[in-house]
Design a protein around this motif. Sequence first.
Motif, PDB file in Angstrom:
ATOM      1  N   SER A 449       0.843  -1.198   0.000  1.00 13.15           N
ATOM      2  CA  SER A 449       0.000   0.000   0.000  1.00 13.15           C
ATOM      3  C   SER A 449       0.876   1.246   0.000  1.00 13.15           C
ATOM      4  CB  SER A 449      -0.891   0.014   1.247  1.00 13.15           C
ATOM      5  OG  SER A 449      -0.090   0.143   2.417  1.00 13.15           O
ATOM      6  N   TYR A 450       0.248   2.377  -0.258  1.00 15.30           N
ATOM      7  CA  TYR A 450       0.984   3.643  -0.230  1.00 15.30           C
ATOM      8  C   TYR A 450       1.428   4.000   1.188  1.00 15.30           C
ATOM      9  CZ  TYR A 450      -0.101   4.550  -5.114  1.00 15.30           C
ATOM     10  OH  TYR A 450      -0.172   4.450  -6.484  1.00 15.30           O
ATOM     11  N   SER A 451       0.662   3.594   2.191  1.00 13.11           N
ATOM     12  CA  SER A 451       1.083   3.882   3.566  1.00 13.11           C
ATOM     13  C   SER A 451       2.358   3.113   3.913  1.00 13.11           C
ATOM     14  CB  SER A 451      -0.037   3.540   4.549  1.00 13.11           C
ATOM     15  OG  SER A 451      -0.341   2.165   4.515  1.00 13.11           O
ATOM     16  N   LEU A 453       4.520   2.104   1.653  1.00 13.69           N
ATOM     17  CA  LEU A 453       5.550   2.737   0.813  1.00 13.69           C
ATOM     18  C   LEU A 453       6.137   3.962   1.511  1.00 13.69           C
ATOM     19  CD1 LEU A 453       5.499   3.400  -2.978  1.00 13.69           C
ATOM     20  CD2 LEU A 453       5.752   5.336  -1.446  1.00 13.69           C
ATOM     21  N   GLU A 454       5.263   4.803   2.056  1.00 11.01           N
ATOM     22  CA  GLU A 454       5.739   6.019   2.708  1.00 11.01           C
ATOM     23  C   GLU A 454       6.530   5.706   3.972  1.00 11.01           C
ATOM     24  OE1 GLU A 454       1.965   7.834   3.051  1.00 11.01           O
ATOM     25  OE2 GLU A 454       1.869   8.344   0.912  1.00 11.01           O
ATOM     26  N   THR A 471      10.465   6.575  -6.662  1.00 11.56           N
ATOM     27  CA  THR A 471       9.313   6.221  -5.845  1.00 11.56           C
ATOM     28  C   THR A 471       8.006   6.625  -6.514  1.00 11.56           C
ATOM     29  OG1 THR A 471      10.659   6.605  -3.870  1.00 11.56           O
ATOM     30  CG2 THR A 471       8.294   6.407  -3.551  1.00 11.56           C
ATOM     31  N   GLU A 472       7.098   5.675  -6.613  1.00  9.55           N
ATOM     32  CA  GLU A 472       5.755   5.949  -7.125  1.00  9.55           C
ATOM     33  C   GLU A 472       4.988   6.803  -6.111  1.00  9.55           C
ATOM     34  OE1 GLU A 472       1.832   3.429  -8.721  1.00  9.55           O
ATOM     35  OE2 GLU A 472       3.447   2.409  -7.661  1.00  9.55           O
ATOM     36  N   SER A 473       4.074   7.641  -6.616  1.00 10.55           N
ATOM     37  CA  SER A 473       3.188   8.399  -5.733  1.00 10.55           C
ATOM     38  C   SER A 473       1.745   8.208  -6.177  1.00 10.55           C
ATOM     39  CB  SER A 473       3.560   9.882  -5.716  1.00 10.55           C
ATOM     40  OG  SER A 473       3.449  10.437  -7.012  1.00 10.55           O
ATOM     41  N   ARG A 474       0.817   8.655  -5.352  1.00  7.80           N
ATOM     42  CA  ARG A 474      -0.595   8.339  -5.562  1.00  7.80           C
ATOM     43  C   ARG A 474      -1.176   8.943  -6.831  1.00  7.80           C
ATOM     44  NH1 ARG A 474      -3.156   6.597  -0.626  1.00  7.80           N
ATOM     45  NH2 ARG A 474      -1.735   6.766   1.152  1.00  7.80           N
ATOM     46  N   VAL A 499       3.789   0.243  -5.685  1.00  6.67           N
ATOM     47  CA  VAL A 499       2.709  -0.393  -4.934  1.00  6.67           C
ATOM     48  C   VAL A 499       2.100  -1.524  -5.754  1.00  6.67           C
ATOM     49  CG1 VAL A 499       0.407  -0.033  -3.931  1.00  6.67           C
ATOM     50  CG2 VAL A 499       2.194   1.677  -3.610  1.00  6.67           C
ATOM     51  N   ALA A 502      -0.887  -1.167  -8.429  1.00  6.59           N
ATOM     52  CA  ALA A 502      -0.914   0.192  -8.965  1.00  6.59           C
ATOM     53  C   ALA A 502      -0.325   0.198 -10.384  1.00  6.59           C
ATOM     54  CB  ALA A 502      -0.165   1.144  -8.039  1.00  6.59           C
TER      55      ALA A 502
END
Length: 622
Positions: A449-451, A453-454, A471-474, A499, A502
């Motif tokens: 998940s993005y969480s 990832l962060e 890094t991928e972002s939302r 992610v 994604a």
Amino acid sequence: MQLEELFPYKTFRTGQRELAESVYSACKRKDRLVVEAMSGFGKTSPVLAGSILAAEEDGSRIIYACRTKRQVFRVMEEIQQIQKKLPLAAVELFAKIDYCLLKETSKFGVSHESFKWYCSFNTTNNLCSYFLNLGLLDKEVAGLVREWSRKVPSHSEMLENGRRVHVCPYEVARLAMADARIIVTTYHYLLDEAARSLLLTTAGWNSSQTIAVIDEAHNLREFLRDTSTTEFSFADLQRALKDARELYLEPAGSFLEQLTKNLHDFCSQHTSWYVERESLIRVMKGAHDDVWLPNMALELSTCAGIGWQSISTGRNLPTSIMKVGAFLRDLLSSPQISTTIAKSDESFYLLNRNPSDRFSALVGSYRSLVLLSATINPSSLFLKSIGLDEKTPIHKVSSGQKFNVRTIIDTGVSTRFKARSPQTYSMIADKISAIGRGTWGSLGVFVPSYSVLESMKPFLSKALDGRKLITESRSLSNSEADGMMSSFKSNQRSVLLAVQGARFSEGEDFPGDQMDASVVVGLSLPPPSPTMYAEFADSRFSKHDTYLVVSLLPAVRKAIQSAGRHIRSPDKKGMVFLMDSRFNQPEILRMIPEWLKRDTKVGDFSLPEIETLVRDFFAPGR
């Protein structure tokens, strides 16, 4: 005409001709077919060859639907190769906002929610010269239509051609659809009722004479569920109330204020996730008569009193107000027999109980249906989950080729929610760094998940020993995503942090030496939620099968798709790391395809052991 005349390459790989013949036969029989072929096999070209041959013989047309825009681009590349052999009219189609040139000069950033109003205001008031020129530049527009049909340009070329001639690229694409033999588009145009109707009506196509091909079909149930779920939160209400006050919309503001109070009272008295529809409507209506709430829903969802003023004065619409109105409209029009209402402390949700029924209704009228996937195991449950008969033919590709892939299942870490901590992320980052020390090639790291990832990013940045971290972002735009991929593929020792499920974990390939190893960190199991409770409560499956369909299978499939991003041909040598003890559970192991299990090592590996495993595998001559 023979299949060889349509196939875009000199020869078929092992298994490709058989696949093309299977697709051709299913389309000729007006039948349904499910195709399972591992990532990297090359299923797009034989599927296109088989379906196009059948369509040409029977006077049919093809809609090829992909989950993402990047996957559409991949299919169009194959069609462009076929067009060198056959003068096949083809067109790609995205949402109107993806083609708009006028918004480039807008005084404000045109949001997706505002775009419909923005476009309508400018076209109906003769303020969009790109649209006006469609009727003034007949010769130039006709030339673009012919040019785009013969050899479909890239999306950026479409936009550039539109700027050069000064016409709307979306409208040119729509004109090209009328003569096209194949349209390549996203799921939205095939599986959304309104968009599907627009697609067929605009193109003048008859669904009974159209072959529908759906790629990455393992995503279908999740897509249908997500697009038929409407969320409405107390935060939305607060934003809407603020906007109504700032815009002096007194009736709307009074209603929203009272609605906020009533819903808070309702939630304090009803602790269950389940909401009875009539009870919720009574709360929203209050003391008013039966026609008052529908009228308020219409006013809020259209913002008729402020819409044109917002656009004409260079401001985005108050979409928060429109969102409240849209939820009220959907609630009042939702069929009670197929809709469940759920709630949490923050939100209400409208859910379609049976997305499989919706899928059957949407695709039932097509001449033929071909579904493609890299992983549908267990196949009987996959068919049932999207409403297909269990006797639906399945073509499982046997390539006869052994891929030089070593899979490492590392049981020493877990991304279970309760196990997540700075220590866990630091340990995972150190193990990824050890993989990097064992090879000079680039790495792909795919997290749940993005969480996560962060949380992982700072630890990974510190542990990578100078490697470039991408890094991928939302909310990446297409141009930003293209830039990231260009940067990753041009820097051999870079690391992609993305992610699972994604945009970079499906549809983006890393052949050759672009990626040496993929690292799948954990399972993207969805957390418990009211929407999950609703799916379990209304499921037609047993409890265990529901768990598989709703939770475990989608997570495993996302992991497998991520793992195979760099395994694109039999001569590729690559490693896959599955970092989570759960990957070693028997039920999950049964879902992992054979090509990923032929050379497997399982254990809680130390950093020196990981580095040695990688060095030995990539040693020259192995």
